[in-house]
Design a protein around this motif. Structure first.
Motif, PDB file in Angstrom:
ATOM      1  N   GLY A 297     -29.756  -9.372  35.508  1.00  0.00           N
ATOM      2  CA  GLY A 297     -29.213  -9.312  34.160  1.00  0.00           C
ATOM      3  C   GLY A 297     -30.225  -9.611  33.069  1.00  0.00           C
ATOM      4  N   SER A 298     -31.490  -9.834  33.447  1.00  0.00           N
ATOM      5  CA  SER A 298     -32.528 -10.105  32.451  1.00  0.00           C
ATOM      6  C   SER A 298     -32.563  -8.994  31.404  1.00  0.00           C
ATOM      7  N   TYR A 299     -32.821  -9.385  30.154  1.00  0.00           N
ATOM      8  CA  TYR A 299     -32.940  -8.463  29.019  1.00  0.00           C
ATOM      9  C   TYR A 299     -31.676  -7.617  28.824  1.00  0.00           C
ATOM     10  N   GLY A 300     -30.537  -8.192  29.202  1.00  0.00           N
ATOM     11  CA  GLY A 300     -29.270  -7.504  28.977  1.00  0.00           C
ATOM     12  C   GLY A 300     -29.054  -6.281  29.853  1.00  0.00           C
ATOM     13  N   THR A 301     -29.758  -6.209  30.974  1.00  0.00           N
ATOM     14  CA  THR A 301     -29.612  -5.067  31.883  1.00  0.00           C
ATOM     15  C   THR A 301     -28.422  -5.294  32.811  1.00  0.00           C
ATOM     16  N   PRO A 302     -27.854  -4.229  33.359  1.00  0.00           N
ATOM     17  CA  PRO A 302     -26.743  -4.395  34.292  1.00  0.00           C
ATOM     18  C   PRO A 302     -27.197  -5.101  35.564  1.00  0.00           C
ATOM     19  N   ARG A 303     -26.377  -6.001  36.043  1.00  0.00           N
ATOM     20  CA  ARG A 303     -26.694  -6.731  37.272  1.00  0.00           C
ATOM     21  C   ARG A 303     -26.474  -5.856  38.499  1.00  0.00           C
ATOM     22  N   ASP A 304     -27.175  -6.240  39.560  1.00  0.00           N
ATOM     23  CA  ASP A 304     -26.960  -5.640  40.882  1.00  0.00           C
ATOM     24  C   ASP A 304     -27.208  -4.132  40.925  1.00  0.00           C
ATOM     25  N   VAL A 305     -28.133  -3.677  40.123  1.00  0.00           N
ATOM     26  CA  VAL A 305     -28.735  -2.358  40.317  1.00  0.00           C
ATOM     27  C   VAL A 305     -30.236  -2.607  40.454  1.00  0.00           C
TER      28      VAL A 305
END
Length: 354
Positions: A297-305
């Motif tokens: 989730g760093s930098y507002g990215t979707p988790r678990d991709v």
């Protein structure tokens, strides 16, 4: 099929070089899938010559390909023998994934249906995701639990995610996707624009997916000009270029190569795979490198991709570079490539249910 081998548990070798005794390490087992293919043809020499794991590290190569390619693979094995490489302790060619992945410390998952001219990435997904499900299961069963897995076959990010899902006994952080080719392309473009050697351009970032939605980001990049380190943005002083032609050139470089040579990138892909695994094993010090890793989730990215971030590597462990400023433009780009990865993930999971 010709095989020569030296067991990984064999005694270490001792060489005397100019009266300095050098103790050779025990061989590590390294698997390359798609071993009869174009990328592997360039990659295998780099691995076996010491360019990846170091000049004192012998390797035992496991070469995996499909049964119809065993004849071609036999020729590759012959050529490796004819290279007379001092660090190559042995070669095992096979069409059996469990035999190929047995006790490996590093895995280059190159084999996949190749992207052809006019093909969309989504066309590749359905064809390839089953391959990486099977390989994940084989890795889970027979590979070392500290194996470092690099997925090169496209769509690399989502293939890495699926491979990890089906290898639950191996840590998620041990599965990565290759975006180093994109980073190398971006560095090369900037170096040419500025007029400096490519080694003098650093901290170029690839965010997101190894696809046409990726975001090549030069906002943190620096270059050595006239003996001094300066911001690439200040040197080029052309915001339209850095947000326009630079980005699209890197995004579309793979398609441009296919259009020119009627085949996908091979030599440059092999070099990037070598760069990626070398830095993962041997470390980056203060250099930033781009790797597709499972997102927290760093930098507002979707988790678990599996999302490409700038990382540093110490003692075989990667760490996402923290504290970077994300502009409004960058935010849009990060979100767009993240959205694609979420969609690819769902499509892949749906395929795996069939």
């Amino acid at each position: 099929m010709p095989i020569w081998c030296c067991a990984a548990s064999a005694p270490t070798e001792t060489h005397v070089v100019s009266e300095v005794v050098v103790i050779m390490a025990e061989p590590i087992r390294v698997v390359v899938t798609g071993a009869a293919g174009q990328i592997a043809y360039s990659l295998l020499y780099q691995i076996a010559s010491g360019a990846v794991f170091g000049p004192q590290q012998p390797v035992f190569l496991h070469l995996l390909d499909i049964a119809p390619m065993m004849g071609v693979l036999e020729g590759v094995v012959m050529e490796l023998a004819d290279c007379a490489l001092p660090l190559l302790a042995g070669v095992l060619p096979t069409a059996n994934p469990e035999e190929a992945f047995k006790d490996v410390a590093a895995a280059f998952l190159v084999g996949a249906m190749p992207r052809k001219e006019g093909m969309e990435r989504k066309d590749l997904l359905a064809a390839n995701v089953r391959i990486f499900k099977e390989q994940g299961q084989a890795l889970d069963k027979v590979a070392r639990k500290d194996v470092k897995v690099l997925v090169v076959g496209n769509p690399a990010n989502t293939n890495a995610l699926i491979c990890s899902k089906y290898a639950p006994s191996i840590p998620k952080e041990n599965f990565t996707a290759m975006t180093r080719l994109d980073q190398n392309r971006a560095q090369s473009q900037l170096a040419a624009k500025i007029g400096v050697p490519v080694k003098d351009v650093k901290r170029v970032i690839i965010w997101g997916n190894h696809s046409s939605t990726q975001f090549p980001d030069a906002s943190n990049a620096v270059a050595i000009v006239g003996g001094a380190q300066k911001s690439v943005s200040e040197i080029i002083n052309d915001d339209a270029y850095l947000k326009g032609a630079f980005v699209t050139t890197v995004q579309k470089r793979g398609a441009a190569v296919i259009a020119a040579r009627k085949m996908s990138s091979a030599l440059s892909a092999a070099k990037a795979a070598s760069d990626h695994m070398r830095d993962w094993f041997l470390g980056t010090e203060d250099r930033w490198v781009s790797m597709g890793v499972v997102s927290d989730g760093s930098y507002g990215t979707p988790r678990d991709v599996v999302y490409s971030f700038p990382v540093t590597v110490t003692n075989g462990k990667w760490k996402i570079v923290e504290g970077l400023t994300i502009s409004d433009f960058a935010r849009q780009m990060l979100d767009a490539t993240g959205k694609e990865l979420v969609e690819e993930k769902q499509e892949a999971l749906d395929v795996c249910k069939d």
